[in-house]
Design an enzyme around this catalytic site. Structure first.
Site, mmCIF file in Angstrom:
data_model
loop_
_atom_site.group_PDB
_atom_site.id
_atom_site.type_symbol
_atom_site.label_atom_id
_atom_site.label_comp_id
_atom_site.label_asym_id
_atom_site.label_seq_id
_atom_site.Cartn_x
_atom_site.Cartn_y
_atom_site.Cartn_z
ATOM 1 N N ASP A 7 0.886 -1.163 0.000
ATOM 2 C CA ASP A 7 0.000 0.000 0.000
ATOM 3 C C ASP A 7 0.926 1.216 0.000
ATOM 4 O O ASP A 7 1.569 1.509 1.003
ATOM 5 C CB ASP A 7 -0.871 -0.055 1.270
ATOM 6 N N LYS A 69 2.938 11.343 -3.469
ATOM 7 C CA LYS A 69 1.884 10.655 -4.228
ATOM 8 C C LYS A 69 0.995 11.664 -4.954
ATOM 9 O O LYS A 69 0.440 11.366 -6.008
ATOM 10 C CB LYS A 69 1.060 9.789 -3.265
ATOM 11 N N GLU A 146 -7.314 0.639 -4.269
ATOM 12 C CA GLU A 146 -7.233 0.566 -2.801
ATOM 13 C C GLU A 146 -8.536 0.079 -2.152
ATOM 14 O O GLU A 146 -8.495 -0.839 -1.326
ATOM 15 C CB GLU A 146 -6.777 1.920 -2.238
ATOM 16 N N ASP A 169 -12.975 5.026 1.707
ATOM 17 C CA ASP A 169 -11.528 5.055 1.916
ATOM 18 C C ASP A 169 -11.021 6.500 1.864
ATOM 19 O O ASP A 169 -10.875 7.068 0.778
ATOM 20 C CB ASP A 169 -10.879 4.181 0.819
#
Ligand code: AMP
Length: 578
Positions: A7, A69, A146, A169
């Site tokens: 992850d 990211k 994810e 999420d």
């Protein structure tokens, strides 16, 4: 061969593997189950990833990179300690660290991985993620979404139930929501929606903005007054660090105070900030952002053809779902408490490890889990249309509608629109607007030429979009009358590295790690030598200085043999002088 699950988060990352058919988190070198996605390159060339890098960020601002990211899939250049990097390269450093932690713990090479990406990541963001894995020396077996990974982790423990679940999420930088059906061991994503620029960092920034506004109102000058660029960044980092701490405290307490009272100096006096923030005030700062996630839930539910009442379970994943307001909004929306038995920080890596097990054959698809995922956004091309007898360009024509089950391949047939038209340019867009320019341009295309020159409308062109299981797109255009084909992956995108750039980056990163490891090996002896200089005669001090400087220049040149030789000479000298 084990395929690891990684992850790669905006703020934290985690690694998991399958052991005896069950996923387990692998701890990092410091014993942490998750690792802050923070990269540091010190002036000595030492690479530090994780908690230590996060803790020293405000004091080593020009040597540290956070939140990379958010830049994935862009052509942004990041400068750290004078070295320039692309976002994929920084992510590769983080992955390389995770890889090295797993290797150290397991005592075996880690070469293959499933890496997760937000469901709402665009084509170029996914490609950048895959390339980051390759640069880190990993074979990226799959990129999975994810929320899908979280649903897989949950599904593994609930194989015998048939139910609809909603995965909410909300991490550090991205928000995804997926509606998933669990049915006889099949994890089928029905629809996904989200925002790849919304997460805990935006909540931190909202607190920072609040502090800045309040400070300026009360003092009549900015908290950044009298600060040069680096100092401004440093103050901002201190405020952000403080904001994140306040935010976390407010998840369990009703009010908190600022933890960094002195971020800088003004008029030769420390800038003093000591503000109280209540949970209510914080909630007001983030309410619009939090409420915007409910709209995405509605979108996902409507695309899945399900109502709120048809959702049996809600899984909250991502650290930001610990915020009470978020839990409250979701609970009120569904009139149901979200599940508490899913670890929001670990579920995604665990799901990725399970996916790795499915891929490697460790989990038998006939008896174990099977996963069906979707493409969360519409992919299409730009077309011209007749409007009021006139040809008007700029319309978006969907080819793969959002939430199509992947892999998917769709073809649409177009005709030439001008007499004697001998070429077309297939632009590729992602988005939901009927206007092409309001969507994301993925590639300006494929030029298909040598179309026979005939009257308008008489030549037909077939355009095929193929979206694979990793969420990566290929486009083909074909003249039907001649069979002439133009076919290529969407690889000439801004923000996506070419294969040769990936090879060069891999080499560069290996060298940087080599240099860092060399430094790691000799840093103690340098420290000892520098300390000893104070206690020896001036002539011995000169000798030590000369050898330390020789060792440092060999380090700077990344010369392994030279470093070893200089280290031996220095060690001998220190022993002689003791
Ligand atoms: P993730 O990317 O899933 O690790 O999520 C990280 C985000 O969760 C960061 O923005 C953290 O500040 C946030 N976070 C972690 N713990 C808490 C908490 N107790 N309350 C509020 N936010 C949190």
């Amino acid at each position: 061969m084990t395929i690891f699950g990684i992850d790669l988060g905006t703020t934290n990352s985690a690694t998991a593997r399958l052991k005896n058919g069950k996923p387990e988190i692998l701890i990092n070198k410091n014993g942490g189950r998750t690792t802050p996605s923070v990269f540091q390159l010190t002036e000595n060339g030492e690479i530090i990833v994780g908690q230590e890098a996060k803790d020293t960020f405000p004091s080593l601002i020009t040597q540290t990179v956070t939140e990379v990211k958010r830049l994935m899939g862009t052509d942004e250049i990041i400068t750290v300690s004078g070295e320039t990097y692309r976002p994929e390269e920084i992510s590769a450093h983080i992955l390389k660290y995770l890889k090295s932690c797993a290797e150290e713990i397991l005592g075996e090479p880690v070469t293959e991985a499933v890496i997760t990406a937000p469901a709402y990541f665009s084509d170029s963001q996914r490609k950048a993620t895959k390339k980051a894995g390759e640069i880190a020396g990993l074979k990226v077996e799959k990129i999975i979404n994810e929320p899908t990974a979280a649903a897989i982790a949950f599904g593994m423990d609930h194989m015998d139930t048939n139910q609809n679940i909603l995965v909410y999420d909300l991490g550090g930088g991205t928000f995804d929501v997926s509606v998933v059906e669990l049915f006889d061991g099949i994890v089928e994503v029905k629809a996904s929606a989200g925002n790849n620029h919304l997460g805990g960092m935006d909540f931190d920034n909202a607190i920072v903005d609040w502090i800045e506004r309040k400070f300026e109102q009360e003092n009549g000058y900015s908290v950044f007054a009298e600060a040069d660029d680096v100092e401004q960044l440093k103050r901002k980092a201190l405020l952000k660090e403080s904001a994140e701490k306040m935010k976390k405290i407010l998840s369990s307490q009703m009010s908190t105070r600022m933890t960094t009272p002195f971020p800088g100096i003004h008029n030769n006096a420390p800038i003093s900030i000591d503000y109280k923030l209540t949970r209510k005030e914080f909630e007001n700062l983030i309410r619009d952002m939090a409420a915007s996630t409910l709209k995405e839930i509605d979108k996902a539910l409507s695309d899945a053809g399900l109502s709120v009442n048809e959702i049996h379970e809600i899984l909250l994943v991502g650290g930001s779902t610990r915020i009470p307001l978020i839990q409250e909004l979701v609970e009120n929306k569904f009139n149901k408490k979200p599940r508490k038995d899913v670890n929001p920080d670990e579920a995604i890596a665990m799901g990725a490890a399970i996916q790795g097990g499915i891929k490697s054959g460790e989990i038998d698809p006939k008896t174990g889990l099977m996963v069906i995922d979707v493409c969360p956004y519409t992919l299409g091309t730009e077309v011209v249309r007749y409007v009021g007898g006139q040809l008007v360009p700029g319309y978006f024509e969907p080819i793969i509608p959002r939430n199509s089950v992947i892999p998917v391949s769709e073809t649409k047939i177009y005709t030439t629109v001008y007499d004697h038209q001998d070429s077309v340019n297939v632009y590729v867009y992602q988005g939901e607007s009927p206007r092409a320019d309001e969507n994301i341009l993925l590639s300006d295309g494929i030029i298909l030429d040598k179309i026979p020159q005939r009257p308008a409308g008489e030549e037909k062109i077939a355009v095929t979009f193929t979206y694979d299981i990793n969420g990566i797109l290929q486009v083909e255009a074909k003249v039907l009358s001649t069979g002439k084909i133009e076919k290529r992956p969407i690889c000439t995108q801004i923000g996506v590295m070419s294969d040769s750039e990936v090879s060069a980056a891999k080499e560069k990163i290996e060298q940087a790690w080599n240099k860092s490891e060399l430094y790691e090996e000799v840093k103690n002896i340098i420290y000892r030598a520098e300390k000893m200089m104070n206690d020896v005669s001036p002539s011995d001090k000169i000798k030590i200085e000369a050898l330390v400087s020789k060792l440092k220049s060999e380090l700077a040149a990344n010369n392994t043999h030279g470093v070893k030789r200089a280290e031996e000479e220095l060690t001998d000298l220190l022993i002689e002088l003791v």
